[in-house]
Design an enzyme around this catalytic site. Structure first.
Site, PDB file in Angstrom:
ATOM      1  N   THR A  27      -4.078  -3.984   0.196  1.00 31.16           N
ATOM      2  CA  THR A  27      -4.374  -3.535  -1.147  1.00 31.16           C
ATOM      3  C   THR A  27      -3.599  -4.357  -2.163  1.00 31.16           C
ATOM      4  O   THR A  27      -2.600  -4.976  -1.836  1.00 31.16           O
ATOM      5  CB  THR A  27      -3.938  -2.044  -1.278  1.00 31.16           C
ATOM      6  OG1 THR A  27      -4.612  -1.275  -0.288  1.00 31.16           O
ATOM      7  CG2 THR A  27      -4.206  -1.476  -2.648  1.00 31.16           C
ATOM      8  N   GLY A  77      -0.117  -0.534   0.459  1.00 41.94           N
ATOM      9  CA  GLY A  77       0.587  -0.153   1.654  1.00 41.94           C
ATOM     10  C   GLY A  77       0.313   1.174   2.321  1.00 41.94           C
ATOM     11  O   GLY A  77       1.257   1.845   2.727  1.00 41.94           O
TER      12      GLY A  77
END
Length: 531
Positions: free
Chosen positions: A345, A427
């Site tokens: 991400t 994460g």
């Protein structure tokens, strides 16, 4: 990075410095923070392709200088052909993590860009799409230097991705692993972005480009079709909110775990965090224990809101948080099961001169998503739908048209002292925890913004590049902290001093007098850009 960046007019932060520069350039040219974020989103999709792309989803939290906050849900839904039986009939007991059958949800992020630009226009934005995508098209056509992060991710994941359609043709350079500093070009992506400029962002879902994408998706063997693209629409929503002693904190609605991030802060507000020492074993322990309780809420309730049995805002009700906070014990770790796993991400933030602030997150789930690159358009498609279960009785059971669970959650806050803050990270399981680390360090303990991001971090569970559910600590924590946590029953694992496992965090703050502060993560290739 030890010093907080400061500016007086506009500021941007991203995990790749070229994206923050793209955002700042738009604001220098008169664009607002939302338009700047669209430019940054396009650029980061090109220059950090292992972490995100236009074949993924995104979520926005927007704080106008006056008025109510706005959230945008740009999550694509599962294909109409993505049934449990479709997988069972192929002899599968779980959805594959990689490959065409992992690419089973629509990529929603482009629709989110358009929804955001609609908000930007309502706030006076006039920037053309050609201007906003100019940097990204140039970087795709002319190339950008490979980052060490991209080099390492490609090397680590090549064994499981080399056989996927289009992967090696796209992500290797002349048939070899890319090396940091080499020029990485994406001519097909440049053409695709150019078509979006010519025909509009909606053409990704309905139009000539959509037909090409649908044909590509069928060619590589996914379950997605043109009808799925046509049915995808980003949604404007009201973000979840938490009444915190320091102000009001906002985050994204389901299917994200935004409620988890807010619940952690709410629990810490009740568990005596302000009375302990910053970055001590007590600080880490309390956040970890609050995380376990919040993950319990997530695993019991959070899914596509159309399938939820409770109002997500009710998960943050004071009486519910009071009960959970009372179960947190300073001297003992509660039992812990397993997390949701990794998440590949990017998070970015922008604030313009008017005070308009944007918190944005864009993802393709695992590193390189499904690993499937569409032959004509060069789009690397996400594997977010791999988070669905093939067990019909599960909360996250696969259903045609259902939105997948997302670890993504962009955060923002309006503080009692008049400051506005946007912050976030990449994460997986680590997102709510890193958000809590940054927020508590800066807002509760008063640490400088950059210190709050740079300081050693922890992670309970799994995230990008990890497969164990231990409590991971960066090596920079004093040994006394590590030993104290282990003594309380935590299964501690020590990582590198600056470990990318901890994600790429960032934060921006606007003060009541208009002064701006920014912090980027030394674990990333990012930077703050301001003027």
């Amino acid at each position: 990075m030890l010093n907080t960046a400061r500016a007086t007019h506009a500021i941007a932060v991203a995990p790749h410095h070229l994206a923050s520069q793209s955002a700042l350039a738009v604001m220098r040219d008169g664009g607002n923070a939302i338009e700047a974020m669209v430019a940054a989103a396009a650029t980061i999709a090109v220059v950090y392709p292992h972490m995100n792309g236009i074949g993924g989803d995104s979520f926005w939290v927007i704080l106008p200088p006056g008025g109510e906050p706005i959230a945008i849900d740009a999550c694509g839904q599962a294909a109409l052909g993505a049934t449990i039986e479709a997988y069972r009939s192929r002899g599968l007991s779980a959805i594959p993590i990689r490959g065409p059958l992992a690419a089973n949800t629509v990529a929603g992020t482009i629709g989110g860009w358009q929804a955001a630009l609609d908000v930007a226009a309502e706030l006076g934005g006039t920037m053309s799409l050609a201007r906003l995508l100019r940097d990204a098209i140039g970087y795709a056509q002319d190339g950008v230097p490979v980052t060490l992060s991209q080099q390492n991710a490609t090397a680590a994941k090549l064994p499981e991705l080399a056989a996927q359609p289009g992967f090696t043709d796209t992500f290797l350079i002349d048939g070899a692993l890319p090396l940091a500093g080499q020029r990485f070009v994406q001519p097909r992506m440049a053409r695709t972005l150019g078509l979006l400029v010519r025909d509009g962002l909606d053409s990704f879902y309905r139009g000539e480009l959509a037909s090409t994408i649908a044909a590509d998706l069928q060619t590589v063997g996914t379950l997605l079709a043109g009808a799925d693209l046509a049915a995808c629409h980003a949604q404007r929503k009201t973000p979840l909110h938490l009444a915190h002693s320091a102000g009001t904190v906002f985050n994204m609605t389901p299917p994200t775990q935004g409620a988890v991030s807010l619940a952690i802060l709410g629990l810490l507000d009740r568990a005596g965090l302000a009375q302990v020492e910053a970055d001590s074993a007590d600080h880490v322990h309390l956040v970890v224990e609050a995380t376990k309780r919040a993950f319990g809420l997530r695993d019991q309730f959070i899914t596509d809101p159309a399938y939820m049995t409770v109002d997500p805002q009710s998960l943050l009700a004071p009486e519910r948080l009071d009960v959970l906070a009372a179960t947190i014990h300073l001297g003992e770790a509660a039992p812990w099961g397993a997390g949701k796993g990794p998440g590949d991400t990017i998070w970015m933030g922008t604030i313009d001169e008017s005070g308009l602030a944007v918190s944005f997150i864009q993802s393709i789930y695992h590193e390189f998503g499904s690993g499937v690159v569409l032959p004509t358009t060069g789009i690397n498609w996400q594997n977010r739908g791999a988070s669905f279960s093939l067990d019909d009785d599960k909360l996250l059971a696969l259903r045609p048209g259902k939105k997948p669970f997302h670890t993504l959650n962009p955060a923002a806050a309006r503080l009692n002292d008049g400051r506005t803050m946007v912050y976030g990270t990449m994460g997986g399981d680590g997102q709510p925890q890193t958000q809590a680390a940054v927020f508590t360090r800066h807002v509760v303990f008063g640490q400088p913004l950059q210190t709050a991001v740079t300081a050693p971090r922890w992670l309970l569970g799994r995230t990008w590049g990890q497969s164990t559910d231990t409590l991971k600590l960066e090596q920079r924590f004093p040994s006394a902290v590590v030993e104290a946590l282990a003594a309380r029953g935590h299964d501690v694992e020590v990582l590198l001093p600056f470990d990318e496992t901890m994600g790429h965090a960032g934060a921006l703050v606007r003060h009541p007098d208009g002064m701006l502060e920014g912090a980027s993560d030394p674990r990333s290739d990012g930077g703050v850009a301001g003027y």
